[in-house]
Design an enzyme around this catalytic site. Structure first.
Site, PDB file in Angstrom:
ATOM      1  N   LEU A 164      -2.664  -1.713   5.872  1.00 38.07           N
ATOM      2  CA  LEU A 164      -1.876  -0.476   5.877  1.00 38.07           C
ATOM      3  C   LEU A 164      -2.374   0.470   4.781  1.00 38.07           C
ATOM      4  CD1 LEU A 164       0.602   1.138   6.941  1.00 38.07           C
ATOM      5  CD2 LEU A 164       2.000  -0.106   5.273  1.00 38.07           C
TER       6      LEU A 164
ATOM      7  N   GLU B 214      -4.474   2.475   1.821  1.00 32.68           N
ATOM      8  CA  GLU B 214      -5.819   3.041   1.713  1.00 32.68           C
ATOM      9  C   GLU B 214      -6.010   3.572   0.294  1.00 32.68           C
ATOM     10  OE1 GLU B 214      -6.533   5.963   4.733  1.00 32.68           O
ATOM     11  OE2 GLU B 214      -6.159   4.557   6.387  1.00 32.68           O
ATOM     12  N   PRO B 215      -7.255   3.904  -0.077  1.00 30.90           N
ATOM     13  CA  PRO B 215      -7.487   4.427  -1.428  1.00 30.90           C
ATOM     14  C   PRO B 215      -6.587   5.618  -1.776  1.00 30.90           C
ATOM     15  CG  PRO B 215      -9.583   3.910  -0.393  1.00 30.90           C
ATOM     16  CD  PRO B 215      -8.526   3.690   0.657  1.00 30.90           C
TER      17      PRO B 215
ATOM     18  N   SER C 111       1.809   4.326  -1.652  1.00 27.51           N
ATOM     19  CA  SER C 111       3.234   4.497  -1.328  1.00 27.51           C
ATOM     20  C   SER C 111       3.428   5.470  -0.175  1.00 27.51           C
ATOM     21  CB  SER C 111       3.998   4.988  -2.564  1.00 27.51           C
ATOM     22  OG  SER C 111       3.999   3.994  -3.568  1.00 27.51           O
TER      23      SER C 111
ATOM     24  N   ILE D   4      -6.221  -5.361   0.481  1.00 29.89           N
ATOM     25  CA  ILE D   4      -5.928  -6.212   1.629  1.00 29.89           C
ATOM     26  C   ILE D   4      -5.983  -7.686   1.202  1.00 29.89           C
ATOM     27  CG2 ILE D   4      -6.480  -6.759   4.025  1.00 29.89           C
ATOM     28  CD1 ILE D   4      -5.533  -3.778   3.326  1.00 29.89           C
TER      29      ILE D   4
ATOM     30  N   ARG E 214      10.563 -30.264 -27.185  1.00 26.20           N
ATOM     31  CA  ARG E 214      10.059 -29.600 -28.394  1.00 26.20           C
ATOM     32  C   ARG E 214      11.107 -29.644 -29.514  1.00 26.20           C
ATOM     33  NH1 ARG E 214       5.926 -27.886 -31.642  1.00 26.20           N
ATOM     34  NH2 ARG E 214       6.297 -25.783 -32.490  1.00 26.20           N
TER      35      ARG E 214
ATOM     36  N   GLN F 262      21.813 -22.516 -29.746  1.00 23.06           N
ATOM     37  CA  GLN F 262      22.568 -21.648 -28.835  1.00 23.06           C
ATOM     38  C   GLN F 262      21.733 -20.468 -28.335  1.00 23.06           C
ATOM     39  OE1 GLN F 262      26.062 -19.267 -30.200  1.00 23.06           O
ATOM     40  NE2 GLN F 262      27.230 -20.667 -28.913  1.00 23.06           N
TER      41      GLN F 262
ATOM     42  N   GLN G  82       8.167 -16.898 -23.766  1.00 21.78           N
ATOM     43  CA  GLN G  82       8.811 -16.797 -25.086  1.00 21.78           C
ATOM     44  C   GLN G  82       9.346 -18.150 -25.540  1.00 21.78           C
ATOM     45  OE1 GLN G  82       8.759 -13.949 -26.740  1.00 21.78           O
ATOM     46  NE2 GLN G  82       9.892 -14.645 -28.536  1.00 21.78           N
TER      47      GLN G  82
ATOM     48  N   GLU H 257       3.888  -4.638  -1.075  1.00 18.91           N
ATOM     49  CA  GLU H 257       4.863  -4.385   0.011  1.00 18.91           C
ATOM     50  C   GLU H 257       5.884  -3.334  -0.407  1.00 18.91           C
ATOM     51  OE1 GLU H 257       6.200  -7.195   2.778  1.00 18.91           O
ATOM     52  OE2 GLU H 257       4.492  -8.527   2.484  1.00 18.91           O
TER      53      GLU H 257
END
Length: 392
Positions: free
Chosen positions: A131, A133-134, A138, A163, A274, A285, A350, A377
């Site tokens: 779908l 192209e360069p 969007s 693609i 750990r 906590q 993190q 997509e």
């Protein structure tokens, strides 16, 4: 109220749970061991394809009529989710097979379905979707690839970009302009084969993540194909493309959820082992709050995605009530799940501290893989436009 536990609303069926167990076992045994190497070497995950094909999990959405497993949309989501949990690149095999072939499923003639869905179901071929192209990302309706009618053939010229699985897939659903005056109503869809004269591929893109899934440009240089390879009527290609995305955005949400689940699972195990200040860091906590937020957001994304998958299946079965709402739900699931996946994988890095930043541990790969789910997509900015135009 009776004391029965048999209350099937808002939960997958027993068959779906069994499917999850079997796909998870397969993914852990046959796909996970190669995930780091696939990423490091930037190579196609052949081991994953072989394992998925051997277990009929590479294109579960293909209807039984054409030799497929006939899996519903939720089952397809679960397969993609469980593969993505161990390897984001490998999850694009079942996901893009659905994306590429969905236009044929939705709009193709009976002859096209027999010709192309059969080999896909057997594992003899993969399907990609052309779908973008360069100059048309969007704004997909601004595409330039042309298809000109010549007798009982069409001649295609143009370039498609980004693609997924290009060069590996045998079949390509290609959107091309047949009437430039009509903009989106002048776009038609075609099946192009890798072996058609004039089809060629660019070099693989050097990407941040999903490095095991090749992303390349596809070039069409006077590619002549029979007119009966058109999917649906002339001028209906763009509508088919958008309908396809309504169904397949749910699969990107599934990929995002799987990647996030993999990162959360790894982080949970790590914080138990750990030790700092004389106790596991999971006892602090601040760490517990991070894990709670990660799990809460993930579960919210999963429930939204499963609800969208159920809606996708109802629409696929012919329900007209709620068809417009699928556009909202598909966009919402993809947008929310991918945003959440980026947050969760970043937090997983993190939680592992300096180790999380190294390639010796899988969470940095998961963080890199998660990023694309916010982009392809339809970027999440575009998803928000889609949602605003289709508020339920």
């Amino acid at each position: 109220m009776s004391g029965t536990t048999d209350f099937d609303l808002y939960r997958p069926s027993e068959e779906h749970d069994m499917l999850r167990d079997s796909v998870r076992a397969l993914a852990e045994a046959k796909i996970a061991p190669f995930a780091a190497a696939v990423d490091e070497e930037g190579r196609f995950p052949q081991e994953a394809l072989d394992a998925l094909v051997a277990n009929d999990l590479h294109a579960v959405h293909v209807p039984e009529t054409y030799g497929g497993a006939g899996a519903d949309a939720l089952a397809t989501v679960i397969v993609i989710e469980e593969v993505a949990r161990v390897c984001g690149s490998s999850s694009l095999i079942p996901a893009v097979n659905k994306l590429g072939s969905m236009p044929v499923v939705l709009s193709g003639s009976e002859e096209l379905k027999k010709k192309y869905l059969g080999p896909l179901a057997k594992g003899d071929a993969m399907f990609s979707y052309c779908l973008s192209e360069p100059e048309a990302g969007s704004d997909a309706a601004g595409m330039k690839t042309r298809a000109v009618r010549e007798g009982d053939t069409y001649v295609l010229n143009g370039v498609k970009r980004w693609i997924t699985n290009a060069g590996v897939s045998e079949f390509y659903t290609v959107m091309a302009v047949t009437d430039p005056e009509q903009r989106s109503r002048g776009i038609s869809a075609f099946v192009v084969e890798k072996g058609d004269p004039g089809v060629s591929f660019g070099a693989p893109e050097k990407k941040l993540g999903i490095k095991g899934s090749p992303t390349r440009e596809v070039y069409f240089d006077n590619v002549r194909i029979p007119a009966d390879r058109m999917i649906g009527a002339e001028g209906t290609g763009f509508a088919t493309a958008m309908k396809t995305l309504d169904h397949t955005r749910v699969t990107i949400a599934a990929q995002a959820i799987g990647i996030a689940q993999g990162a959360l699972d790894y982080a949970k195990g790590y914080v138990r082992e750990r030790k700092q200040f004389g106790k596991p860091i999971g006892d602090f906590q601040g760490v517990q709050f991070m894990l709670a937020d990660m799990a809460m957001k993930l579960e919210a994304a999963r429930q939204l995605t499963y609800a969208a998958a159920a809606r996708s299946e109802r629409v696929a079965l012919g329900a007209t009530v709620g068809e417009e709402a699928l556009t909202f739900y598909g966009a919402a699931a993809k947008c929310y799940a991918s945003d959440v996946a980026m947050q969760i994988t970043t937090d997983a890095v993190q939680l592992l501290g300096g180790y999380g930043y190294t390639r010796d541990y899988p969470v940095e790969r998961m963080m890199r893989d998660a990023k694309i789910t916010q982009i392809y997509e339809g970027t999440n900015q575009v998803q928000r436009i889609v949602m605003a135009r289709n508020l339920p």
